[in-house]
Design a protein around this motif. Structure first.
Motif, PDB file in Angstrom:
ATOM      1  N   GLY A 197       0.931  -1.335  -0.059  1.00 20.44           N
ATOM      2  CA  GLY A 197      -0.183   0.271   0.035  1.00 20.44           C
ATOM      3  C   GLY A 197       0.842   1.229  -0.049  1.00 20.44           C
ATOM      4  N   LYS A 198       0.306   2.397  -0.310  1.00 18.61           N
ATOM      5  CA  LYS A 198       0.915   3.600  -0.508  1.00 18.61           C
ATOM      6  C   LYS A 198       1.410   4.203   0.825  1.00 18.61           C
ATOM      7  CE  LYS A 198      -1.196   7.550  -0.904  1.00 18.61           C
ATOM      8  NZ  LYS A 198      -1.928   8.841  -1.310  1.00 18.61           N
ATOM      9  N   ASP A 199       0.812   3.956   1.787  1.00 19.25           N
ATOM     10  CA  ASP A 199       1.417   4.860   3.160  1.00 19.25           C
ATOM     11  C   ASP A 199       2.294   4.037   3.727  1.00 19.25           C
ATOM     12  OD1 ASP A 199      -0.746   6.362   2.884  1.00 19.25           O
ATOM     13  OD2 ASP A 199      -2.105   5.453   4.336  1.00 19.25           O
ATOM     14  N   ALA A 200       2.290   2.597   3.654  1.00 18.67           N
ATOM     15  CA  ALA A 200       3.659   1.818   4.236  1.00 18.67           C
ATOM     16  C   ALA A 200       4.942   2.068   3.204  1.00 18.67           C
ATOM     17  CB  ALA A 200       3.297   0.400   4.200  1.00 18.67           C
ATOM     18  N   ALA A 201       4.473   2.516   1.847  1.00 22.09           N
ATOM     19  CA  ALA A 201       5.728   2.692   1.036  1.00 22.09           C
ATOM     20  C   ALA A 201       6.101   3.908   1.234  1.00 22.09           C
ATOM     21  CB  ALA A 201       5.194   2.346  -0.321  1.00 22.09           C
ATOM     22  N   LEU A 202       5.291   4.870   1.533  1.00 16.89           N
ATOM     23  CA  LEU A 202       5.756   6.315   1.683  1.00 16.89           C
ATOM     24  C   LEU A 202       6.643   6.344   2.996  1.00 16.89           C
ATOM     25  CD1 LEU A 202       3.147   8.422   0.071  1.00 16.89           C
ATOM     26  CD2 LEU A 202       5.243   7.940  -0.729  1.00 16.89           C
ATOM     27  N   ALA A 203       6.136   5.554   3.949  1.00 14.42           N
ATOM     28  CA  ALA A 203       6.784   5.493   5.391  1.00 14.42           C
ATOM     29  C   ALA A 203       8.082   5.210   5.222  1.00 14.42           C
ATOM     30  CB  ALA A 203       5.926   4.813   6.545  1.00 14.42           C
ATOM     31  N   TYR A 204       8.488   4.085   4.436  1.00 17.25           N
ATOM     32  CA  TYR A 204       9.716   3.596   4.229  1.00 17.25           C
ATOM     33  C   TYR A 204      10.557   4.405   3.430  1.00 17.25           C
ATOM     34  CZ  TYR A 204      13.482   0.959   1.739  1.00 17.25           C
ATOM     35  OH  TYR A 204      14.756   0.728   1.389  1.00 17.25           O
ATOM     36  N   LEU A 205      10.107   5.118   2.257  1.00 21.51           N
ATOM     37  CA  LEU A 205      10.886   5.903   1.610  1.00 21.51           C
ATOM     38  C   LEU A 205      11.280   7.244   2.302  1.00 21.51           C
ATOM     39  CD1 LEU A 205       8.930   5.402  -2.030  1.00 21.51           C
ATOM     40  CD2 LEU A 205      11.092   4.800  -1.360  1.00 21.51           C
ATOM     41  N   LYS A 206      10.277   7.563   3.330  1.00 23.69           N
ATOM     42  CA  LYS A 206      10.657   8.681   4.145  1.00 23.69           C
ATOM     43  C   LYS A 206      12.211   8.204   4.949  1.00 23.69           C
ATOM     44  CE  LYS A 206       8.805  11.696   7.876  1.00 23.69           C
ATOM     45  NZ  LYS A 206       7.970  11.986   8.608  1.00 23.69           N
ATOM     46  N   LYS A 207      12.039   7.166   5.433  1.00 23.73           N
ATOM     47  CA  LYS A 207      13.247   6.619   6.378  1.00 23.73           C
ATOM     48  C   LYS A 207      14.444   6.675   5.168  1.00 23.73           C
ATOM     49  CE  LYS A 207      10.745   3.426   9.105  1.00 23.73           C
ATOM     50  NZ  LYS A 207      10.517   1.991   9.224  1.00 23.73           N
ATOM     51  N   LEU A 208      14.235   6.129   4.289  1.00 22.44           N
ATOM     52  CA  LEU A 208      15.391   5.830   3.121  1.00 22.44           C
ATOM     53  C   LEU A 208      15.969   7.156   2.655  1.00 22.44           C
ATOM     54  CD1 LEU A 208      16.766   3.735   1.185  1.00 22.44           C
ATOM     55  CD2 LEU A 208      15.222   4.407  -0.482  1.00 22.44           C
ATOM     56  N   GLN A 209      15.173   8.453   2.932  1.00 25.32           N
ATOM     57  CA  GLN A 209      15.810   9.845   2.502  1.00 25.32           C
ATOM     58  C   GLN A 209      17.113  10.017   3.330  1.00 25.32           C
ATOM     59  OE1 GLN A 209      14.542  10.671  -0.101  1.00 25.32           O
ATOM     60  NE2 GLN A 209      15.140  12.630  -0.409  1.00 25.32           N
ATOM     61  N   ALA A 210      17.128   9.329   4.380  1.00 29.18           N
ATOM     62  CA  ALA A 210      18.489   9.542   5.208  1.00 29.18           C
ATOM     63  C   ALA A 210      19.724   9.141   4.512  1.00 29.18           C
ATOM     64  CB  ALA A 210      18.409   9.027   6.586  1.00 29.18           C
ATOM     65  N   ASN A 211      19.675   8.046   3.621  1.00 31.56           N
ATOM     66  CA  ASN A 211      20.686   7.658   3.015  1.00 31.56           C
ATOM     67  C   ASN A 211      20.890   8.114   1.390  1.00 31.56           C
ATOM     68  OD1 ASN A 211      21.525   6.289   5.151  1.00 31.56           O
ATOM     69  ND2 ASN A 211      20.806   4.213   4.377  1.00 31.56           N
ATOM     70  N   ASN A 212      19.831   8.898   0.753  1.00 26.08           N
ATOM     71  CA  ASN A 212      19.601   9.269  -0.427  1.00 26.08           C
ATOM     72  C   ASN A 212      20.431  10.317  -0.785  1.00 26.08           C
ATOM     73  OD1 ASN A 212      18.675   9.231  -3.118  1.00 26.08           O
ATOM     74  ND2 ASN A 212      16.558  10.103  -2.509  1.00 26.08           N
ATOM     75  N   VAL A 213      21.305  10.197  -1.806  1.00 28.01           N
ATOM     76  CA  VAL A 213      21.924  11.522  -2.374  1.00 28.01           C
ATOM     77  C   VAL A 213      21.028  12.576  -2.635  1.00 28.01           C
ATOM     78  CG1 VAL A 213      23.506  12.263  -4.117  1.00 28.01           C
ATOM     79  CG2 VAL A 213      23.878   9.996  -2.822  1.00 28.01           C
ATOM     80  N   GLY A 214      19.861  12.375  -3.635  1.00 27.56           N
ATOM     81  CA  GLY A 214      19.127  13.372  -3.952  1.00 27.56           C
ATOM     82  C   GLY A 214      18.548  12.974  -5.186  1.00 27.56           C
ATOM     83  N   PRO A 215      17.694  14.114  -5.719  1.00 28.00           N
ATOM     84  CA  PRO A 215      17.277  13.945  -7.071  1.00 28.00           C
ATOM     85  C   PRO A 215      18.125  13.728  -8.222  1.00 28.00           C
ATOM     86  CG  PRO A 215      16.879  16.324  -6.371  1.00 28.00           C
ATOM     87  CD  PRO A 215      17.556  15.592  -5.240  1.00 28.00           C
ATOM     88  N   SER A 216      17.558  13.104  -9.259  1.00 28.81           N
ATOM     89  CA  SER A 216      18.190  12.948 -10.533  1.00 28.81           C
ATOM     90  C   SER A 216      16.832  12.788 -11.537  1.00 28.81           C
ATOM     91  CB  SER A 216      18.970  11.765 -10.325  1.00 28.81           C
ATOM     92  OG  SER A 216      19.653  11.459 -12.011  1.00 28.81           O
ATOM     93  N   ALA A 217      17.276  13.702 -12.695  1.00 28.65           N
ATOM     94  CA  ALA A 217      16.081  13.545 -13.779  1.00 28.65           C
ATOM     95  C   ALA A 217      16.380  12.374 -14.636  1.00 28.65           C
ATOM     96  CB  ALA A 217      15.986  14.856 -14.611  1.00 28.65           C
ATOM     97  N   SER A 218      17.720  11.906 -14.810  1.00 28.85           N
ATOM     98  CA  SER A 218      17.996  10.680 -15.661  1.00 28.85           C
ATOM     99  C   SER A 218      18.505   9.622 -14.709  1.00 28.85           C
ATOM    100  CB  SER A 218      19.053  11.355 -16.720  1.00 28.85           C
ATOM    101  OG  SER A 218      19.521  10.125 -17.229  1.00 28.85           O
ATOM    102  N   THR A 219      17.921   8.434 -15.028  1.00 24.00           N
ATOM    103  CA  THR A 219      18.283   7.159 -14.406  1.00 24.00           C
ATOM    104  C   THR A 219      19.804   6.781 -14.937  1.00 24.00           C
ATOM    105  OG1 THR A 219      15.961   6.478 -14.318  1.00 24.00           O
ATOM    106  CG2 THR A 219      17.684   4.907 -13.612  1.00 24.00           C
ATOM    107  N   GLY A 220      19.724   6.832 -16.232  1.00 22.94           N
ATOM    108  CA  GLY A 220      20.983   6.491 -16.860  1.00 22.94           C
ATOM    109  C   GLY A 220      22.328   7.037 -16.471  1.00 22.94           C
ATOM    110  N   LYS A 221      22.087   8.466 -15.762  1.00 24.70           N
ATOM    111  CA  LYS A 221      23.339   9.105 -15.271  1.00 24.70           C
ATOM    112  C   LYS A 221      23.798   8.448 -13.725  1.00 24.70           C
ATOM    113  CE  LYS A 221      22.907  13.287 -17.824  1.00 24.70           C
ATOM    114  NZ  LYS A 221      21.551  13.523 -18.429  1.00 24.70           N
ATOM    115  N   LEU A 222      22.882   7.712 -13.296  1.00 19.13           N
ATOM    116  CA  LEU A 222      23.443   7.240 -11.963  1.00 19.13           C
ATOM    117  C   LEU A 222      24.242   5.918 -12.054  1.00 19.13           C
ATOM    118  CD1 LEU A 222      20.073   7.299 -10.098  1.00 19.13           C
ATOM    119  CD2 LEU A 222      21.675   8.915 -10.222  1.00 19.13           C
ATOM    120  N   VAL A 223      24.159   5.353 -13.313  1.00 20.93           N
ATOM    121  CA  VAL A 223      24.897   4.087 -13.491  1.00 20.93           C
ATOM    122  C   VAL A 223      26.240   4.011 -13.453  1.00 20.93           C
ATOM    123  CG1 VAL A 223      25.019   1.832 -14.858  1.00 20.93           C
ATOM    124  CG2 VAL A 223      22.727   3.091 -14.518  1.00 20.93           C
ATOM    125  N   PRO A 224      27.024   5.083 -14.187  1.00 18.27           N
ATOM    126  CA  PRO A 224      28.410   5.074 -14.156  1.00 18.27           C
ATOM    127  C   PRO A 224      29.013   5.527 -12.588  1.00 18.27           C
ATOM    128  CG  PRO A 224      27.521   6.450 -16.048  1.00 18.27           C
ATOM    129  CD  PRO A 224      26.421   6.023 -15.184  1.00 18.27           C
TER     130      PRO A 224
END
Length: 363
Positions: A197-224
């Protein structure tokens, strides 16, 4: 030089000047009448099918297409949502002939009236779930959502979402932005599925934010960055990442398992199909050329090259690839449970989901 020699050269020069003036006036009118534009087709596409070194599926496809038809492909690339937004901005004066993007953005493009009906030759061999019932779009390359990890830094791939909350991944994890990138939106879709469900997923992604570098418009640029060890984990998709792994030896593909099943050995990693889907743009400046390119993309030859060159899965049921890549790709997907997202629900509620994700993560 004799006098008559001059006049011999003047006639052709006058003709050339006249022709140039005529071409100039035609170009000014715009549309298909412009002599220089007729042999052109413009493609707006999500990234992933063009090779880093000119060796991707698109590279070969466009070259062969131009050779066979004399039509030059003008190519514009970006995130899935970004390409649709660009087409929306140009709706009153379309610049693209063919739009290629991932779900739910292809449905979004269709809903905004950006696509006209055209069933390419060969589309009868595409599974019903992978094309629009009214022929506004069809999948050209099948693909699956996934994640990548750095095989050099991590001896084995993470298995569950919860592992990514560990301090090891602080500033070493990044995923592309939902609502902007197709694979970024896929993170949200898979989390909603896996967490039930959405609420449980968002609660998790909120916690994950502590480790997340931040936004990126392109997935391909993350791979290198993963290959170089700047990141340990990023999101991606099987086709793009498998193709990139040829030049990036440290890339490994993995699929998170639903956390609540983590202790259960039967809890399988999950994914869903994330095909590259293509449609003919409404009021495309070169509709006929767009139709030809769509036919070419779905031809049996091009579809056989999807795995062989592009590292993806053919969209046609009657094309059975047996090349080394096709065999390796089957192994990648072995034991992974494929679920079917409710695309019409996601299309309808995407804006809300993305807004809720922004609030939860403070993005």
């Amino acid at each position: 030089m004799p006098a008559h020699a001059h006049s011999r050269h003047l006639a052709p020069i006058a003709a050339v000047i006249g022709a140039l003036a005529l071409a100039g006036s035609l170009t000014a009118c715009g549309g298909d009448s412009a002599a220089s534009d007729v042999k052109v087709v413009t493609v707006y596409s999500a990234d992933g099918l063009k090779g880093e070194n000119g060796d991707g599926w698109y590279d070969r496809l466009f070259k062969d297409f131009e050779k066979q038809t004399g039509i030059k492909v003008e190519y514009v690339e970006g995130g899935s949502g970004e390409m649709v937004q660009r087409a929306v901005r140009e709706k009153t004066n379309p610049q693209a002939d063919v739009l290629v993007t991932l779900p739910p953005f292809i449905q979004q493009a269709d809903g905004k009236g950006l696509l006209q009906k055209y069933a390419p030759k060969g589309s009868e061999q595409v599974d019903g779930a992978d094309k629009a019932a009214d022929a506004t779009w069809t999948s050209i390359v099948n693909n699956y959502f996934g994640f990548v990890y750095d095989k050099k830094e991590l001896k084995q791939a993470p298995t569950t979402w919860n592992e990514l909350l560990d301090g090891t991944y602080e500033n070493k994890l990044q995923y592309s932005t939902p609502g902007v990138a197709g694979d970024g939106t896929a993170v949200l879709i898979k989390a909603i599925h896996d967490f039930g469900g959405k609420d449980a997923a968002l609660a998790y992604l909120k916690k994950l934010q502590a480790n997340n570098v931040g936004p990126s418009a392109s997935t391909g640029k993350l791979v290198p960055k993963v290959d170089k060890g700047e990141l340990l984990v990023a999101n991606g998709d099987v086709q793009m990442n498998y193709a990139q792994s040829k030049d990036m030896p440290n890339l490994g593909i993995w699929f998170p398992r639903a956390t609540d099943k983590a202790a259960d050995a039967a809890g399988k990693p999950t994914t869903f199909a994330l095909p590259y889907a293509a449609g003919l743009v409404t009021k495309a400046p070169h509709s006929e050329n767009g139709e030809k390119l769509l036919d070419f993309m779905l031809s049996a030859t091009a579809q056989r090259q999807v795995s062989e060159i592009g590292g993806g899965f053919s969209a046609r049921k009657d094309v059975k690839a047996t090349d080394a890549n096709a065999i390796a790709l089957t192994k990648v997907m072995d034991g992974v449970e494929v679920f079917q997202p409710d695309w019409s629900d996601i299309d309808k509620n995407l804006t809300t989901y993305v807004e809720d994700w922004k609030s939860a993560t403070g993005s």
